[in-house]
Motif scaffolding. Structure first.
Motif, short mmCIF file in Angstrom:
data_model
loop_
_atom_site.label_atom_id
_atom_site.label_comp_id
_atom_site.label_asym_id
_atom_site.label_seq_id
_atom_site.Cartn_x
_atom_site.Cartn_y
_atom_site.Cartn_z
N HIS A 186 -75.89 29.02 -39.02
CA HIS A 186 -77.04 28.57 -38.24
C HIS A 186 -78.28 29.38 -38.58
N ALA A 187 -78.41 29.76 -39.85
CA ALA A 187 -79.54 30.62 -40.25
C ALA A 187 -80.86 29.88 -40.10
N ILE A 188 -81.91 30.63 -39.78
CA ILE A 188 -83.25 30.07 -39.69
C ILE A 188 -83.90 30.17 -41.07
N ILE A 189 -84.38 29.05 -41.60
CA ILE A 189 -84.94 29.00 -42.95
C ILE A 189 -86.45 28.81 -42.88
N HIS A 190 -87.17 29.61 -43.61
CA HIS A 190 -88.61 29.42 -43.74
C HIS A 190 -88.87 28.66 -45.04
N LEU A 191 -89.33 27.43 -44.89
CA LEU A 191 -89.52 26.60 -46.07
C LEU A 191 -90.75 27.04 -46.85
N PRO A 192 -90.66 27.24 -48.15
CA PRO A 192 -91.84 27.60 -48.96
C PRO A 192 -92.76 26.40 -49.14
N ILE A 193 -93.98 26.66 -49.52
CA ILE A 193 -95.00 25.63 -49.67
C ILE A 193 -95.26 25.33 -51.14
N TYR A 194 -95.58 26.35 -51.91
CA TYR A 194 -95.79 26.22 -53.35
C TYR A 194 -94.94 27.25 -54.07
N GLN A 195 -94.45 26.88 -55.23
CA GLN A 195 -93.68 27.81 -56.06
C GLN A 195 -94.43 27.99 -57.37
N GLU A 196 -94.84 29.22 -57.65
CA GLU A 196 -95.58 29.47 -58.89
C GLU A 196 -94.63 29.33 -60.07
N VAL A 197 -95.04 28.58 -61.08
CA VAL A 197 -94.16 28.24 -62.20
C VAL A 197 -94.86 28.49 -63.53
N LEU A 198 -94.06 28.47 -64.58
CA LEU A 198 -94.60 28.58 -65.94
C LEU A 198 -93.74 27.71 -66.86
N PRO A 199 -94.31 27.27 -67.99
CA PRO A 199 -93.54 26.41 -68.90
C PRO A 199 -92.46 27.21 -69.63
N TYR A 200 -91.32 26.56 -69.82
CA TYR A 200 -90.20 27.23 -70.49
C TYR A 200 -89.45 26.22 -71.34
N ARG A 201 -89.12 26.64 -72.55
CA ARG A 201 -88.25 25.84 -73.41
C ARG A 201 -87.22 26.78 -74.03
N ARG A 202 -85.99 26.40 -73.95
CA ARG A 202 -84.90 27.27 -74.41
C ARG A 202 -84.95 27.45 -75.92
N ASN A 203 -84.88 28.71 -76.35
CA ASN A 203 -84.72 29.00 -77.77
C ASN A 203 -83.26 28.84 -78.16
N LEU A 204 -83.03 28.59 -79.43
CA LEU A 204 -81.68 28.33 -79.90
C LEU A 204 -80.76 29.51 -79.67
N GLU A 205 -81.29 30.72 -79.71
CA GLU A 205 -80.42 31.90 -79.55
C GLU A 205 -80.18 32.24 -78.08
N GLU A 206 -80.88 31.56 -77.17
CA GLU A 206 -80.70 31.83 -75.74
C GLU A 206 -79.48 31.11 -75.20
N PRO A 207 -78.86 31.64 -74.14
CA PRO A 207 -77.75 30.92 -73.50
C PRO A 207 -78.25 29.66 -72.81
N TYR A 208 -77.33 28.73 -72.59
CA TYR A 208 -77.69 27.51 -71.87
C TYR A 208 -77.93 27.80 -70.40
N ARG A 209 -78.77 26.98 -69.80
CA ARG A 209 -79.02 27.12 -68.37
C ARG A 209 -77.78 26.70 -67.57
N LEU A 210 -77.52 27.41 -66.50
CA LEU A 210 -76.45 27.03 -65.58
C LEU A 210 -76.82 25.71 -64.90
N VAL A 211 -75.88 24.77 -64.84
CA VAL A 211 -76.11 23.49 -64.18
C VAL A 211 -75.34 23.48 -62.87
N ILE A 212 -76.06 23.34 -61.77
CA ILE A 212 -75.45 23.32 -60.44
C ILE A 212 -75.55 21.91 -59.88
N LEU A 213 -74.41 21.38 -59.49
CA LEU A 213 -74.35 20.07 -58.83
C LEU A 213 -74.02 20.30 -57.36
N THR A 214 -74.76 19.66 -56.49
CA THR A 214 -74.50 19.81 -55.06
C THR A 214 -74.79 18.50 -54.35
#
Length: 567
Positions: free
Chosen positions: A337-365
């Protein structure tokens, strides 16, 4: 003689008339010869043709797609430098660095940023001199097209005058440079506005077309240097300025939806920021509520309390919500029953995976019964060399047909409880005296194998994985409206007990209602973490959409939280 039917219009006809008129006055002098050669020369005729083409092109009222190709080229060069070197990328970087290419892009931007509107009508006469009027008066005429002029007004509380409250970046007023914040507004199209309220003036401006004339008294305040920021945020809520009674001018607002990426170009105002939607051709900024304002309006600090049912764990310890009395779930992420404070804006930046980087974790929910497990199973079957899942831990005895590290990691109860104390488990539970759980190390092992780790967990677990180490791509699987849900699941079955391999039952109306309400509660509480929402109305179509999306995130540039950037 010049053929006036060649399409050069009035200029050609004028030149032909000039030659005809001069024909009887020409002599053999050097000046006459020079004039005749110039008027009959190919260079002048080519210039006339160029002029004619430009006039036709101008009649089409073309608009540049971008006015900042230099910046785009610089961003492209930065991205190429982070890509594995190849002959193509090397050649493209070389071309972009060429002086003549940079000069060409610079000229393009200079032309694109100019205003090529029709010639303005003559300005109205200046008002008669008034001995009492000591302020200088400026008359400004702007051309108003389909878009708003890009400025807001207010009444000054101290003087009662109507003043320009803000000038929106990239709008007609901003591009003209003739009106600035603090200027006093006296007339609009000859109509005095000093005795009007801002609410009465806004419709006058909104309904004006073509030339709009302003009579203003310039502000005496020194105009601060404006620096356009390059902050990008992902909106985590929907916003419709037309439905916002607090916005100074509804037409100046920027409409956006949750998930849109916005470029914040000005944060000078504590309550109303100026922003553009990333990718829009329209370069005029619009007003959006600041983080501080949005958190305080209507619902003050947005707090929601939800009681989400625990859906259980993976594999043999995943149970139905109808039969969870024997499973005492202990989860890492706080109280139910936790109280959650919803965020308004999330600061972001562009990202593209390089070939030598690990794959992103994929979460299904998603809620119980929506099809998360089946979608994950189909992904594994579609490419087992590319996708993989974690192997859970358990304290029960190993069966003859089971292999260590394949079905489970078999550990002692002491080891399991020690790992609980050391916060090594994402989720864990106890069933019939035995522990079952999913550890962080099992996620890391899959990623280290250069595979895409597929993980299905309850939404509150996501926060433990929301970091630069995993860069999770979170997919929320959502049920369709209940009418479609009844139709698509009429023959489907849902787990009815802890023995999930054999005992099943048909969905009930209560199951449908619970699925819809659970999905809504999850989206309200954790929607800011979801990067992709898939509605599972048809399983085959949902799988295709998911598979295509996961292919794109491995090759395309995406926006990620700026906290995930490498230090």
């Amino acid at each position: 003689m010049i053929n006036s039917s060649s399409g050069s219009g009035g200029v050609c006809r004028l030149l032909a008339s000039l030659l005809y008129g001069l024909e009887y006055h020409m002599d053999t002098s050097e000046d006459s010869t020079f004039l005749q050669d110039m008027l009959m020369g190919n260079t002048l005729h080519l210039l006339i043709k160029v002029y004619d083409r430009l006039q036709k092109y101008r009649a089409q009222r073309p608009a540049p797609l971008l006015d900042s190709t230099q910046g785009l080229a610089q961003d492209l060069a930065e991205e190429l430098r982070g890509v594995v070197t190849s002959p193509e990328t090397t050649e493209l970087l070389h071309l972009l660095s060429k002086p003549h290419v940079q000069a060409f892009l610079s000229v393009h931007d200079m032309v694109a940023q100019k205003e090529f509107d029709p010639r303005l009508p003559p300005l109205p006469p200046l008002p008669d001199n008034d001995e009492k009027e000591e302020d200088s008066i400026k008359i400004v005429c702007l051309m108003k097209n389909q878009e708003p002029l890009g400025a807001t007004i207010k009444r000054d509380e101290s003087t009662g005058a109507i003043v320009v409250a803000r000038v929106l970046r990239g709008g007609a007023v901003d591009r003209s440079g003739l009106i600035r914040e603090g200027d006093k507004l006296k007339e609009v199209n000859g109509v005095p506005v000093e005795d009007k309220n801002p609410e009465e003036i806004i419709p006058i401006l909104a309904h004006s077309e073509g030339a709009v004339t302003f009579t203003v008294i310039p502000s005496t305040k020194e105009e601060p240097e404006t620096i356009e920021t390059k902050i990008f945020v992902r909106a985590l809520f929907d916003y419709d300025p037309q439905a916002d009674p607090a916005i100074p001018c509804k037409d100046a607002g920027l409409e956006f939806w949750r998930g849109d990426v916005l470029q914040i170009v000005s944060q000078e105002d504590d309550t109303w920021w100026q922003a553009r939607r990333h990718g829009d051709a329209n370069l005029r900024a619009g007003l959006i509520p600041s983080r501080q304002l949005q958190e305080s309006i209507d619902f003050n600090l947005i707090y929601l309390v939800f009681s989400l049912p625990t859906a259980g764990l993976r594999r043999s310890f995943r149970l139905s919500r109808k039969d969870n009395t024997s499973l005492q779930i202990r989860q890492k992420m706080g109280k139910e029953h936790a109280i959650i404070h919803l965020p308004i804006y999330q600061e972001v930046l562009p990202y593209r995976r390089n070939l030598e980087e690990p794959y992103r974790l994929v979460i299904l929910t998603g809620p119980v019964g929506v099809g998360v497990t089946e979608l994950k199973r189909r992904l594994l079957l579609s490419d087992p060399e590319h996708f993989s899942v974690t192997v859970p831990y358990t304290t029960r005895e190993q069966k003859k047909q089971e292999r260590e590290g394949v079905e489970y990691h078999f550990v002692s109860k002491h080891t399991f409880e020690k790992d609980i104390l050391n916060h090594k488990f994402l989720e864990y539970g106890e069933h019939k005296g035995n522990y079952y759980g999913t550890s962080l190390d099992s996620v890391r092992r899959v990623i280290a194998e250069s595979k895409v780790c597929l993980l299905d967990v309850e939404p509150h677990i996501i926060a433990a994985l929301y970091s630069s180490e995993f860069k999770p791509y979170v997919v929320f699987v959502k049920p369709p409206p209940i009418e479609r849900l009844r139709l698509s699941r009429r023959k489907a079955k849902v787990l009815a007990s802890q023995n999930e391999q054999t005992v099943t039952k048909i969905f009930t109306e209560e199951d449908f209602q619970d699925m819809i309400s659970s999905a809504q509660a999850m989206e309200n509480k954790y929607g800011h973490l979801f990067e992709k929402v898939i509605i599972n109305d048809d399983l085959a179509m949902a799988f295709t959409e998911l598979r295509d999306e996961l292919t794109k995130i491995e090759t395309e540039t995406r926006w990620i939280p700026n906290t995930w950037a490498h230090v």
